[in-house]
Design a protein around this motif. Structure first.
Motif, PDB file in Angstrom:
ATOM      1  N   CYS A  86       0.839  -1.206   0.000  1.00 31.67           N
ATOM      2  CA  CYS A  86       0.000   0.000   0.000  1.00 31.67           C
ATOM      3  C   CYS A  86       0.872   1.254   0.000  1.00 31.67           C
ATOM      4  O   CYS A  86       0.605   2.223  -0.723  1.00 31.67           O
ATOM      5  CB  CYS A  86      -0.923   0.015   1.223  1.00 31.67           C
ATOM      6  N   TRP A 100      -5.819   1.387  -4.061  1.00 35.60           N
ATOM      7  CA  TRP A 100      -7.108   1.007  -3.498  1.00 35.60           C
ATOM      8  C   TRP A 100      -7.271  -0.507  -3.429  1.00 35.60           C
ATOM      9  O   TRP A 100      -7.825  -1.046  -2.454  1.00 35.60           O
ATOM     10  CB  TRP A 100      -8.235   1.624  -4.323  1.00 35.60           C
ATOM     11  N   VAL A 103      -5.304  -1.686  -0.471  1.00 36.76           N
ATOM     12  CA  VAL A 103      -5.987  -1.366   0.788  1.00 36.76           C
ATOM     13  C   VAL A 103      -7.135  -2.346   1.036  1.00 36.76           C
ATOM     14  O   VAL A 103      -7.310  -2.865   2.154  1.00 36.76           O
ATOM     15  CB  VAL A 103      -6.512   0.093   0.745  1.00 36.76           C
TER      16      VAL A 103
END
Length: 600
Positions: A86, A100, A103
């Motif tokens: 990340c 994203w 995550v």
């Protein structure tokens, strides 16, 4: 490398068998292990950089270790690796989607891990999040690569399209040979050079590929306007082509004016209309401007010679003139410039240069406010030249800084000589361009002041509006530094070029000189008087002294006096004189004032 990864995969696949909780290999944990292995290997192979590849390898090893041992340490290691992915993906703006996905994978992994340790799910579920991570990482990498390929392909297609359009125009050598053969049959020839302008800004905004395509499309449009029997036409790919692409933004064509004397001017105006109409490229409308040079072939010259004259016509005329006809005087100016550049290379400053002085008079007291020094070159062929006649050549020869050093040292010598005579009159010198407002030159001026024991205001630096008004914030700090070194600053030639009056308060100025062109219109133009009055009022409120140049009559002097202008300069008081007589002239001026006489 791929063989090593494949071998490693086969080895690690054997470890995945330990994840099976039953003897049958078709258990859920073994299925997860197999999916993990396949997606892991694909992710390693497609990873865009070394950091991602290493992290993917470590994540796969840690996940397989967890499948085999259900160990808490393995869970923590997997979570840390996902967190690292990340972090590295958020460093790159082009990988926002990857961020994203990383995550989501991390949150899913943590959720499934918590469910496992609370006995809600089996140990095979946390690796599902890692499989999800690898699958979507592979898809993201694939789509990003496809996007880059599409962009590269589009760029290549644009390049090919521009190249193909340019191929439909005459090449330089073909045009030159065609003209030289054509001139035997035509006695009234005119060569026209077209130079497009404004492409640099378009290239900066949307790229050079776009600019190339725009040039190619415009070239094709211009060629269509030249489809007439009076224009030189050559066969290219079984088509008649009239326009030559010279390269860059230059085009040329040739016309026989036997049947119509001004056909070339009519064609140029048609081309002007084409160029100034928006041309659409990739759904973007773009508009350029042009300058055109006309050369009449009166001496049976070659096309190469005519092109050289056309380029001279554009180079040695004002940019305001978009249509220029080559004249003999342009060639003479070019020859003179070449001569000056040659002579500058062997110039002896002390022998060939001389400084003249021109006084600036305080309107209220008739005292000398300061003396401006003007550079003159005693040229053996062209006589005494003012600086404005060779300033461009000085810049081209790279002599701006050496000459400015020489002038400033001579000015300091004169300022010291005046002080020794107990006359308090500053000396001003002119800069040639913004390149002189650099630390090196400021340091030199500061050293000169100390060496000649000069104090605040003894030396004034003058520079034209185009130098000061083009300065960024750094330049404004340079002006403040000049003032800190006790060097006064004067803005020269106010009124010649457009001025942003809002910038005046930001410039650390002592004086402002209004150009003589404004003074000449005072008696005829009410708007000019209003403009000058506004400049004077604004400058006075800022503590800047205004000097009006070009004062040649009592009428002009009366006008500026009524406007509360601080000082004046012009032939009414004195013409520029050689500096060798400066001290005597100053003493004579002061003597007349002391006797109550008018000194001019």
């Amino acid at each position: 490398m791929k063989k090593v990864i494949a071998a490693g995969g086969l080895t690690l696949s054997s470890f995945s068998l330990f994840a099976a909780t039953e003897k049958s290999i078709f258990t859920f944990p073994s299925l997860v292990a197999g999916m993990l292995l396949v997606s892991w290997l694909l992710a390693i192979l497609q990873a865009g950089n070394a950091v991602n590849r290493v992290l993917d390898i470590l994540l796969g090893v840690a996940t397989l270790a967890f499948l085999s041992t259900h160990n808490l340490v393995a869970i923590i290691i997997c979570a840390l690796i996902l967190l690292a992915e990340c972090y590295f993906s958020q460093q790159k703006k082009a990988q926002r989607m990857a961020l994203w996905l990383n995550v989501v994978s991390l949150l899913l992994f943590l959720g499934l891990s918590v469910a496992f340790f609370t006995d809600y799910l089996s140990g095979a579920w946390p690796p599902v999040a890692v499989v999800f991570h690898y699958i979507f990482a592979n898809l993201d990498t694939y789509f990003r690569r496809e996007k880059r390929l599409r962009i590269a392909l589009s760029s290549q297609l644009h390049t090919n399209e521009a190249h193909n359009d340019k191929q439909l125009l005459l090449e330089r050598s073909l045009f030159l040979n065609g003209y030289d053969n054509w001139q035997v049959q035509s006695l009234n020839r005119v060569l026209v050079l077209i130079k497009l302008e404004g492409l640099g800004q378009i290239n900066r905004m949307v790229g050079h590929d776009f600019g190339d395509l725009l040039i190619a499309k415009l070239g094709k449009k211009i060629n269509d306007e030249l489809n007439t029997g009076d224009v030189l036409s050559l066969s290219l790919f079984n088509e008649d082509v009239q326009l030559c692409y010279l390269g860059g933004v230059d085009f040329a064509f040739a016309v026989d004016t036997t049947n119509e004397a001004h056909i070339h001017q009519r064609l140029i105006h048609r081309i002007y209309d084409v160029v100034h109409k928006p041309t659409q490229v990739d759904n973007i409308d773009s508009e350029l401007s042009l300058r055109a040079a006309i050369v009449e072939d009166k001496k049976q010259l070659t096309a190469q010679q005519l092109l050289a004259q056309a380029h001279l016509a554009i180079e040695f005329t004002s940019e305001i003139d978009w249509l220029i006809t080559f004249q003999k005087e342009i060639a003479e100016r070019a020859d003179k410039r070449r001569q000056l550049l040659s002579d500058l290379s062997v110039l002896d400053f002390d022998k060939d240069f001389q400084l003249y002085f021109h006084p600036v008079i305080d309107i209220e007291t008739n005292q000398i406010l300061f003396i401006e020094l003007l550079l003159r070159w005693h040229h053996p062929k062209f006589g005494t030249l003012e600086a404005k006649h060779f300033i461009d050549e000085i810049s081209a020869a790279g002599l701006t800084l050496p000459i400015a050093r020489w002038v400033s040292e001579k000015a300091a010598e004169l300022a010291l000589a005046i002080k020794l005579e107990e006359i308090n009159v500053p000396i001003s010198v002119n800069l040639f361009g913004k390149e002189l407002l650099q630390d090196e030159f400021i340091d030199h001026l500061a050293d000169v002041l100390v060496e000649h024991r000069l104090t605040e205001g003894d030396i004034i630096i003058e520079a034209p509006v185009n130098v000061f008004m083009g300065l960024p914030d750094f330049g404004e700090s340079i002006l403040r530094r000049l003032k800190e070194n006790n060097i006064a600053v004067c803005l020269d030639d106010l009124g010649i070029e457009p001025l942003q009056l809002s910038r005046l308060p930001r410039l650390a100025l002592n004086y402002v000189k209004v150009d003589g062109s404004i003074v000449k219109e005072l008696t005829e133009n009410v708007n000019t008087r209003s403009l000058l009055s506004g400049i004077i009022d604004m400058s006075n409120s800022l503590g800047i002294k205004v000097v009006c140049e070009g004062i040649e009559s009592e009428t002009q002097y009366t006008y500026i006096s009524s406007m509360k202008c601080h000082a004046a300069q012009g032939y009414l008081f004195s013409r520029p004189l050689p500096n060798v007589g400066l001290l005597g002239w100053l003493k004579q001026w002061q003597k007349r004032l002391a006797n109550g006489e008018r000194p001019y």
